[in-house]
Design a protein around this motif. Sequence first.
Motif, mmCIF file in Angstrom:
data_model
loop_
_atom_site.group_PDB
_atom_site.id
_atom_site.type_symbol
_atom_site.label_atom_id
_atom_site.label_comp_id
_atom_site.label_asym_id
_atom_site.label_seq_id
_atom_site.Cartn_x
_atom_site.Cartn_y
_atom_site.Cartn_z
ATOM 1 N N ALA A 181 0.858 -13.043 5.565
ATOM 2 C CA ALA A 181 -0.016 -11.768 5.328
ATOM 3 C C ALA A 181 -0.626 -11.430 6.852
ATOM 4 C CB ALA A 181 -1.070 -12.119 4.197
ATOM 5 N N MET A 182 -0.663 -9.910 6.827
ATOM 6 C CA MET A 182 -1.282 -9.582 8.196
ATOM 7 C C MET A 182 -2.081 -8.349 7.801
ATOM 8 S SD MET A 182 1.703 -9.704 10.670
ATOM 9 C CE MET A 182 2.915 -8.904 9.612
ATOM 10 N N LYS A 183 -3.137 -7.887 8.768
ATOM 11 C CA LYS A 183 -3.890 -6.810 8.409
ATOM 12 C C LYS A 183 -2.999 -5.549 9.309
ATOM 13 C CE LYS A 183 -8.420 -4.715 9.813
ATOM 14 N NZ LYS A 183 -9.788 -4.807 10.603
ATOM 15 N N PHE A 184 -3.157 -4.610 8.807
ATOM 16 C CA PHE A 184 -2.339 -3.380 9.435
ATOM 17 C C PHE A 184 -3.194 -1.993 9.530
ATOM 18 C CE2 PHE A 184 0.486 0.452 9.144
ATOM 19 C CZ PHE A 184 1.182 0.335 10.713
ATOM 20 N N GLU A 185 -3.589 -1.753 10.651
ATOM 21 C CA GLU A 185 -4.209 -0.322 10.817
ATOM 22 C C GLU A 185 -3.582 0.704 11.115
ATOM 23 O OE1 GLU A 185 -8.193 -1.559 13.388
ATOM 24 O OE2 GLU A 185 -6.941 -3.133 13.741
ATOM 25 N N SER A 186 -3.103 1.386 10.104
ATOM 26 C CA SER A 186 -2.110 2.678 10.093
ATOM 27 C C SER A 186 -2.728 3.546 11.217
ATOM 28 C CB SER A 186 -2.006 3.055 8.791
ATOM 29 O OG SER A 186 -3.019 3.635 8.344
ATOM 30 N N HIS A 217 -4.793 -2.441 0.649
ATOM 31 C CA HIS A 217 -5.324 -1.575 1.520
ATOM 32 C C HIS A 217 -5.134 -2.303 2.824
ATOM 33 C CE1 HIS A 217 -7.305 1.587 3.797
ATOM 34 N NE2 HIS A 217 -8.324 0.732 4.079
ATOM 35 N N SER A 218 -4.681 -1.726 4.041
ATOM 36 C CA SER A 218 -4.740 -2.343 5.252
ATOM 37 C C SER A 218 -3.929 -3.595 5.264
ATOM 38 C CB SER A 218 -6.006 -2.428 5.865
ATOM 39 O OG SER A 218 -6.596 -1.198 5.982
ATOM 40 N N ARG A 219 -3.135 -4.089 4.457
ATOM 41 C CA ARG A 219 -2.557 -5.434 4.301
ATOM 42 C C ARG A 219 -1.038 -5.179 4.429
ATOM 43 N NH1 ARG A 219 -2.939 -10.716 0.442
ATOM 44 N NH2 ARG A 219 -0.887 -11.277 0.495
ATOM 45 N N ALA A 220 -0.562 -5.871 5.134
ATOM 46 C CA ALA A 220 0.922 -6.100 5.025
ATOM 47 C C ALA A 220 1.733 -7.124 5.134
ATOM 48 C CB ALA A 220 1.423 -5.331 6.772
ATOM 49 N N ASP A 221 2.635 -7.656 4.544
ATOM 50 C CA ASP A 221 3.142 -8.937 4.342
ATOM 51 C C ASP A 221 4.575 -9.107 5.410
ATOM 52 O OD1 ASP A 221 1.596 -9.687 2.716
ATOM 53 O OD2 ASP A 221 2.881 -8.953 0.890
ATOM 54 N N LEU A 222 4.864 -10.175 6.018
ATOM 55 C CA LEU A 222 5.890 -10.507 6.909
ATOM 56 C C LEU A 222 6.665 -11.367 6.131
ATOM 57 C CD1 LEU A 222 7.236 -9.521 9.507
ATOM 58 C CD2 LEU A 222 6.408 -11.654 10.535
ATOM 59 N N ARG A 235 -7.657 -0.394 -8.246
ATOM 60 C CA ARG A 235 -7.824 -1.834 -7.964
ATOM 61 C C ARG A 235 -6.763 -2.275 -7.100
ATOM 62 N NH1 ARG A 235 -10.141 -2.090 -13.364
ATOM 63 N NH2 ARG A 235 -8.114 -2.523 -14.131
ATOM 64 N N ARG A 236 -5.370 -1.919 -7.577
ATOM 65 C CA ARG A 236 -4.159 -2.122 -6.784
ATOM 66 C C ARG A 236 -4.231 -1.732 -5.263
ATOM 67 N NH1 ARG A 236 0.783 -0.067 -9.615
ATOM 68 N NH2 ARG A 236 1.955 -1.041 -7.879
ATOM 69 N N MET A 237 -4.863 -0.549 -5.425
ATOM 70 C CA MET A 237 -4.949 0.240 -3.737
ATOM 71 C C MET A 237 -6.029 -0.330 -2.937
ATOM 72 S SD MET A 237 -3.286 2.844 -2.721
ATOM 73 C CE MET A 237 -3.357 3.492 -0.898
ATOM 74 N N GLU A 238 -6.908 -0.769 -3.592
ATOM 75 C CA GLU A 238 -7.915 -1.480 -2.957
ATOM 76 C C GLU A 238 -7.395 -2.850 -2.393
ATOM 77 O OE1 GLU A 238 -12.509 -3.399 -3.653
ATOM 78 O OE2 GLU A 238 -11.752 -2.037 -4.886
ATOM 79 N N LYS A 239 -6.664 -3.572 -3.208
ATOM 80 C CA LYS A 239 -6.268 -4.739 -3.034
ATOM 81 C C LYS A 239 -5.178 -4.914 -1.699
ATOM 82 C CE LYS A 239 -4.091 -8.881 -4.735
ATOM 83 N NZ LYS A 239 -3.174 -9.559 -6.063
ATOM 84 N N GLU A 251 0.841 -1.154 -0.002
ATOM 85 C CA GLU A 251 -0.019 0.085 0.186
ATOM 86 C C GLU A 251 0.788 1.271 0.158
ATOM 87 O OE1 GLU A 251 -3.669 1.904 2.631
ATOM 88 O OE2 GLU A 251 -2.162 0.421 3.472
ATOM 89 N N TYR A 252 2.133 1.256 0.735
ATOM 90 C CA TYR A 252 2.653 2.423 0.743
ATOM 91 C C TYR A 252 3.322 2.620 -0.374
ATOM 92 C CZ TYR A 252 6.865 5.108 2.218
ATOM 93 O OH TYR A 252 8.008 6.057 2.432
ATOM 94 N N TYR A 253 3.700 1.804 -1.197
ATOM 95 C CA TYR A 253 4.493 2.142 -2.722
ATOM 96 C C TYR A 253 3.183 2.273 -3.466
ATOM 97 C CZ TYR A 253 8.994 0.518 -0.655
ATOM 98 O OH TYR A 253 10.080 0.515 0.120
ATOM 99 N N VAL A 254 2.207 1.523 -3.640
ATOM 100 C CA VAL A 254 1.245 2.029 -4.379
ATOM 101 C C VAL A 254 0.546 3.488 -4.357
ATOM 102 C CG1 VAL A 254 -1.142 1.269 -5.208
ATOM 103 C CG2 VAL A 254 0.475 -0.400 -4.612
ATOM 104 N N ALA A 255 0.407 3.838 -3.228
ATOM 105 C CA ALA A 255 0.059 5.322 -2.844
ATOM 106 C C ALA A 255 1.085 6.163 -3.208
ATOM 107 C CB ALA A 255 0.136 5.267 -1.383
ATOM 108 N N LEU A 256 2.287 5.885 -3.454
ATOM 109 C CA LEU A 256 3.373 6.773 -3.912
ATOM 110 C C LEU A 256 3.131 6.902 -5.588
ATOM 111 C CD1 LEU A 256 6.525 6.103 -1.960
ATOM 112 C CD2 LEU A 256 4.933 7.906 -1.673
ATOM 113 N N SER A 257 2.704 5.826 -6.213
ATOM 114 C CA SER A 257 2.594 6.052 -7.547
ATOM 115 C C SER A 257 1.362 6.482 -8.211
ATOM 116 C CB SER A 257 3.053 4.575 -8.029
ATOM 117 O OG SER A 257 1.952 3.420 -7.675
ATOM 118 N N SER A 258 0.556 7.161 -7.440
ATOM 119 C CA SER A 258 -0.882 7.480 -7.553
ATOM 120 C C SER A 258 -1.084 8.468 -8.970
ATOM 121 C CB SER A 258 -1.313 8.136 -6.687
ATOM 122 O OG SER A 258 -2.868 8.773 -7.059
ATOM 123 N N PRO A 259 -1.616 7.810 -10.170
ATOM 124 C CA PRO A 259 -1.567 8.713 -11.242
ATOM 125 C C PRO A 259 -2.909 9.702 -10.887
ATOM 126 C CG PRO A 259 -2.873 6.859 -11.496
ATOM 127 C CD PRO A 259 -2.547 6.566 -10.031
#
Length: 506
Positions: free
Chosen positions: A483-488, A464-469, A458-462, A428-436
């Motif tokens: 895969a984990m849920k992350f509430e920022s 969203h609130s997800r983190a990978d360890l 679609r990528r942002m929705e997928k 999510e962090y990197y997808v948000a940075l590449s917002s058109p």
Amino acid sequence: MLEPIRILSGAPSEPEAPSLPHNIEAEAALLGAMMIDNRIAEDVQLKLRPEHFFEPLHGRVYEAILRLVDKNMIANPVTLRPMFEADVSMRDLGGAGYLAQLTGSGAALIGARDFATQVYELALLRALIAVGRGMVETALDTSESVDPKSQIEEAEVALYRVAEQGGEEGGVKTFGQATRIAVATAERALNSGGHVSGITTGLDSINAKVGGLHPSDLIILAGRPGMGKTSLATNIAFNAAMRLVRDHEANIPDEKSVGAAVAFFSLEMSADQLATRILSEQSGISSENLRMGKISQQDFRNLARAAGELETLPLYIDDTPALTIAALRTRARRLKRQRGIGLIVVDYLQLLQGSGRSSDGNRVQEISEISRGLKTLAKELNVPVIALSQLSRAVEQRENKKPVLSDLRESGSIEQDADMVWFVYREEYYVALSSPKEASIAEGDSAADVTAFEEWQRRMEKAHSRADLIIAKQRHGSTGTVAMKFESRITKFSDLAEDYFTPMDE
């Protein structure tokens, strides 16, 4: 206390070396009492070990008694006799009849526990004398480079071992001892309901993959800034401490608990900042709102309730900046002795300092000293150590931003010393940075722009609130991604409803 040696006037003579502190009669009386009443073994075995006996034969008899009692068998001269028929030392004392002699005085039953205490304390004195002699010999030896600081560090380790383990060398274990530890670990995992043989992380998905945090392990938790590695470490520290509290409430002994008291060395954030994060997680109030006072009366009541519940949490925060690895180890030993900590978190590794010798212009060598020091600390205290680490900027320059082992800063020594390496990664962090730019056909944008924006959504929705360890290294098992849920908003990690574990690509 040993009397000083006095040299008398007259003909020179060699003074006799003082004998080491011991009490053979107390050892014999204790063994006799244990054979008369096996219930005494239940009390004394918590502290007293075979190596604490000055007479080796007495240590072997003590061990044999414990072995029979552990099998729910009667331990007396008759049942012990077959175990000592071939013992040379026993034959020198008249054979197996010596066992019967030990039980000759029933009066020993009255003071059995006092005898056990004295045997233990005399063993500590002998261990202390051994440490003192070693210190003197090392200090007098100037044949090699003189390094007083390192000698002080080694002396402190030896003294800690005496205080914590009764002088046990700990370096050599029989295979029988090692297997008993392994079976006890497996039993702990079974009793926890499966998956957890060490300290719980509080996240079932991680526990299922790594089996919890194992004693003597060094776990490197790494990630780029903004990935949430401090948040995950804080979550794990809180979960382990809270589990210990709950196990205590359920009357589960510490040795069977999968929780632990935690020492959190925060070299970056202050203690109150970490406390704010934890309160935010538990009260559900954004840490930003907490800092700025943007909370309602109901929020404040929730905050006060959470603070009250966590007041006695066995989580100890040391926010001293610029700690050296030697100072950290000293503080950790003290916390282990005084508070019984079972987990150490260091945030973060690159902010630690090495000794003056290795830090003179050679950062790689200094990091090597620090990572080795953390691994040594984990083994010495027999607790898991989680050390947070930064990643190099090489990650940002790749199209695929998922970190790999070579992205660890000064990675050679860190990767080598670590038992597990975890990477926190949030797409999510990197997808948000590449917002058109937001596109619309009605405004005359091209179909390609609209498609690109919809794809980004679609990528942002997928993500969203997800983190990978990413488990990039694990000595105990396979690597993979959890895969984990992350509430920022409240910096909280939790389990996803689905099982998202995927093996790593070979």
